[in-house]
Design an enzyme around this catalytic site. Sequence first.
Site, PDB file in Angstrom:
ATOM      1  CB  CYS A 161      -7.844 -25.255  28.009  1.00 42.22           C
ATOM      2  SG  CYS A 161      -8.578 -23.615  27.775  1.00 42.22           S
TER       3      CYS A 161
ATOM      4  CG  ASN B 225      -6.834 -19.463  28.512  1.00 40.58           C
ATOM      5  OD1 ASN B 225      -6.426 -20.196  27.579  1.00 40.58           O
ATOM      6  ND2 ASN B 225      -7.592 -19.732  29.454  1.00 40.58           N
TER       7      ASN B 225
ATOM      8  CG  HIS C 129      -4.234 -24.105  29.821  1.00 41.41           C
ATOM      9  ND1 HIS C 129      -4.275 -23.412  28.658  1.00 41.41           N
ATOM     10  CD2 HIS C 129      -5.411 -23.653  30.263  1.00 41.41           C
ATOM     11  CE1 HIS C 129      -5.175 -22.858  28.487  1.00 41.41           C
ATOM     12  NE2 HIS C 129      -5.957 -22.885  29.420  1.00 41.41           N
TER      13      HIS C 129
END
Length: 348
Positions: free
Chosen positions: A124, A299, A269
């Site tokens: 990520c 996500n 993020h």
Amino acid sequence: MTYVSSHGQLPAAPRAAVLTGLGTFVPPRVVTNEELSRTLDTSDEWIRTRTGITQRHWADPGTATGDLAVAAGERALKSAGSGDVDLVVLATTTPDHPCPATAPDVASRLGLGNVAAYDIAAVCSGFVYALASAAGAIAAGTAERVLVIGAETYSTILNPDDRTTSVIFGDGAGAVVLRAGDPTEPGALLGHDLGSDGSLKDLIVVPGGGSRQPATGADGPGPRPADSYFTMQGQHVFRHAVTRMAASSQAMLDRAGWAPESVDRFVGHQANVRILHAVADQLGMARDRTVVNLDRVGNTSAASIPLALADAVTGGSITPGDRVLVSAFGGGVTWGSTALVWPDVLAY
């Protein structure tokens, strides 16, 4: 200040990486919380209250990460007004193949010729790492224009029976074009703060498939081996994500000479809305300055920051001249931050 060295030569002007194009793509298939609750022991309320997510996009079978990367790359090049780049950096956890890297094929499909191209695997945090890598190439003079892409098809590595991961992740891609420019102009990346802690590698992992633990084979058709799926220790990840993103963000603010209250938009993020708010709280930043689009896309790992940037630009919450702080945390574990004054760039 301009000066002449002892050899009588003027020093080279500093080169900054300047954001000049932004493009994104998500697969058309929308998967709602209600759809997942039909096959998993979960509910729309459970997912929303714990993550802030209401839906995500998943790629259809046969659609690979490279396909999404090409689509986002095309749009970023259109936004930049030119298809001329000499480096492609692709951040992804879900490459088309374990070998070779996906970036060279993406560059070829985009018609970019024999440019340098490589993948970055920082989960990520991948997009922030890719930005730093591209900025380094520009600063060194080995590239003038770089296409940076974050692309994922996480639906291909999720265990469909695991409600702790299947409800969180989505597929998508986002890309930016960076060009060499002046460090004082809008769009210039003002530096980078990167870090990792490999002692925590087991917090976020796909156990099988590498040289440490080759994927378990299966004879003939049947279920996939369990070690081929993504796993995550959610509570520990939450705690470390908040701590590391807040510390990295503060380090980046110090480097840029910005006070937290001077930041117009914080683009973290997009993992969990509670993480984003907790980071803002630790920085002493108003929560309403946090960009949130995970409710619609989930996500998307390395794709999440460019998707959030594009959504904020299109929605008018990021405008030219805004001070933008970017930060991420991912597997490895890894983390990183950067900052820029937003340029006059359209998102496609």
